[in-house]
Design a protein around this motif. Structure first.
Motif, PDB file in Angstrom:
ATOM      1  N   GLU A 145       0.820  -1.208   0.000  1.00 47.68           N
ATOM      2  CA  GLU A 145       0.000   0.000   0.000  1.00 47.68           C
ATOM      3  C   GLU A 145       0.854   1.259   0.000  1.00 47.68           C
ATOM      4  N   ARG A 146       1.921   1.243   0.753  1.00 47.14           N
ATOM      5  CA  ARG A 146       2.779   2.429   0.850  1.00 47.14           C
ATOM      6  C   ARG A 146       3.382   2.787  -0.503  1.00 47.14           C
ATOM      7  N   HIS A 147       3.600   1.774  -1.340  1.00 48.12           N
ATOM      8  CA  HIS A 147       4.229   2.017  -2.641  1.00 48.12           C
ATOM      9  C   HIS A 147       3.222   2.052  -3.785  1.00 48.12           C
ATOM     10  N   GLY A 148       1.939   1.897  -3.501  1.00 47.52           N
ATOM     11  CA  GLY A 148       0.938   1.894  -4.558  1.00 47.52           C
ATOM     12  C   GLY A 148       1.138   0.767  -5.553  1.00 47.52           C
ATOM     13  N   ALA A 149       1.540  -0.391  -5.058  1.00 48.96           N
ATOM     14  CA  ALA A 149       1.884  -1.527  -5.912  1.00 48.96           C
ATOM     15  C   ALA A 149       0.757  -2.558  -5.912  1.00 48.96           C
ATOM     16  N   ARG A 150       1.033  -3.711  -6.519  1.00 42.56           N
ATOM     17  CA  ARG A 150       0.049  -4.769  -6.648  1.00 42.56           C
ATOM     18  C   ARG A 150       0.625  -6.095  -6.170  1.00 42.56           C
ATOM     19  N   VAL A 151      -0.283  -7.042  -5.906  1.00 41.42           N
ATOM     20  CA  VAL A 151       0.088  -8.404  -5.517  1.00 41.42           C
ATOM     21  C   VAL A 151      -0.618  -9.382  -6.436  1.00 41.42           C
ATOM     22  N   PHE A 152       0.144 -10.344  -6.969  1.00 42.38           N
ATOM     23  CA  PHE A 152      -0.441 -11.510  -7.628  1.00 42.38           C
ATOM     24  C   PHE A 152      -0.341 -12.645  -6.627  1.00 42.38           C
ATOM     25  N   SER A 153      -1.474 -13.112  -6.125  1.00 40.52           N
ATOM     26  CA  SER A 153      -1.493 -14.129  -5.078  1.00 40.52           C
ATOM     27  C   SER A 153      -1.839 -15.489  -5.679  1.00 40.52           C
TER      28      SER A 153
END
Length: 389
Positions: free
Chosen positions: A195-203
């Motif tokens: 969240e802090r980096h405005g990124a994404r996760v592929f889970s």
């Protein structure tokens, strides 16, 4: 009392035609034991077999109709709700051929163009090679081991990777190849960083139903609203019900914006999903739970057998999830890859750790999902090879 799976001999499996058992050659006059590909040796669940037969009898091999997709989504949603505590919206469960298709679609449609991908290692082998095929840089994030030998996420390195411009973290949970089931504290820490980096996760949660003992899989997207907002989840019935050749997985969207974007961009990813695979997956999720429970109990016995194995010089990590164990053979001081040594000297074919990333060098991935007598023979062969060095 003998279990019906105990009758599955190595000779029987070699005759079956699976890639897992097709490595040519022998060791000391004995046939090779396939323990590398992540599939099970056990006969398929009867409801799944019935569904495939019914599809053949009905010539149901045409293009995939929306009603069958909806049935699969409903069955998947019900299973995940009952077993894993995630009340999925069936409309947000979409078909794909496999997790790798979901991964490539996620990279292409949900990340910043050209942004690197962060991958904790050791890792599932294709996650190391596929990014380069779609023109993305890969940043390996080696997983340190705790004082108790447990593989852990390097949160500081993940933070640095995002700060340096990465846009996506690949989170495999339960983890292939180490067998970790990440706990709530680790997942919450990942969320804060992403969240802090405005990124994404592929889970990648393809092994979600396969956990043992006190380990409980927590779907990452359920851990918080923030996690749901930055995650694309991929799963399949292929591991838990042994259906990899039927080419059907599921993408699970967890927020309205991503669901809308998938509707606009996901056609090509969905298009290759096999109609018989959708019907088989529906049967697995809806009617295959008793078979899954039987398999889990059997695999737990195999875990116990490996935990008691006498393998001097090898640090054995028995999985809390998946049916994949990690064997760290660096203590043997071999001058060659450990998997090559044990293929030649023991006739047990395992995945070499170097294929899982630099952090895996010196290790091996061992598939436990075989008959218990064959696993016992595998362990005996490994032990004898070590003692003959």
């Amino acid at each position: 009392m003998a279990h019906r799976f105990d009758a599955l001999t190595a000779e029987h499996m070699r005759a079956g035609g699976s890639w897992k058992w097709s490595t040519p050659g022998e060791s000391r006059g004995r046939g090779l034991i396939g323990a590398f590909v992540a599939e099970m040796d056990y006969p398929v669940a009867p409801p799944v077999a019935d569904a495939v037969r019914a599809a053949a009898d009905a010539s149901a091999f045409g293009y995939l109709p929306d009603d069958w997709v909806a049935d699969m989504a409903a069955a998947c949603s019900a299973f995940w709700g009952d077993r894993l505590g995630w009340a999925l919206d069936p409309a947000w469960v979409r078909p794909v051929p496999d997790v790798l298709t979901a991964f490539t679609a996620t990279v292409r449609h949900f990340t910043r163009p050209g942004s690197p991908i962060l991958l904790p290692t050791p890792a599932y082998m294709p996650f190391l090679t596929v990014p380069g095929m779609i023109d993305r840089a890969l940043v390996q994030v080696p997983m340190p081991r705790s004082a108790g030998g447990r593989f852990e996420l390097d949160l500081e390195a993940i933070d640095r990777g995002f700060a340096d411009g990465a846009g996506l973290l690949v989170l495999t949970n339960p983890h292939n190849p180490t067998g970790r089931v990440f706990d709530d504290a680790e997942l919450a820490a990942v969320t804060e960083i992403v969240e802090r980096h405005g990124a994404r996760v592929f889970s990648d949660e393809i092994h979600a139903p396969l956990t043992f003992g006190g380990a409980r899989h927590r779907p990452y997207a359920t851990t918080s609203d923030a996690a749901a907002g930055h995650t694309i989840t991929a799963t399949s019935a292929s591991k838990a019900w042994n259906l990899p050749g039927l080419k059907c997985g599921q993408v699970i969207l967890s927020n309205a914006a991503d669901a809308e974007h998938w509707t606009a961009t996901g056609y090509l990813a969905e298009h290759g999903t096999a109609t018989p695979g959708v019907l088989a997956s529906t049967a697995a999720y809806r009617d295959g739970r008793a078979w899954l429970d039987e398999v889990l109990a059997y695999l737990d016995g195999n875990r116990a057998l490996l935990a008691d194995a006498d393998l001097p010089g090898i640090e054995v990590t028995v999985p809390d999830g998946t049916y994949l164990a990690w064997l760290d053979a660096r203590g043997l001081g071999l001058a060659e890859p450990s998997s090559a040594f044990f293929t030649r000297e023991a006739g047990v074919v395992m995945t070499d750790g170097a294929a899982c990333g630099e952090a895996g060098r010196g290790g091996m991935r061992l598939n436990l999902a075989m008959s218990r007598p064959v696993l016992a023979e595998s362990v005996d062969r490994l032990s004898s090879a070590i003692r003959s060095m």
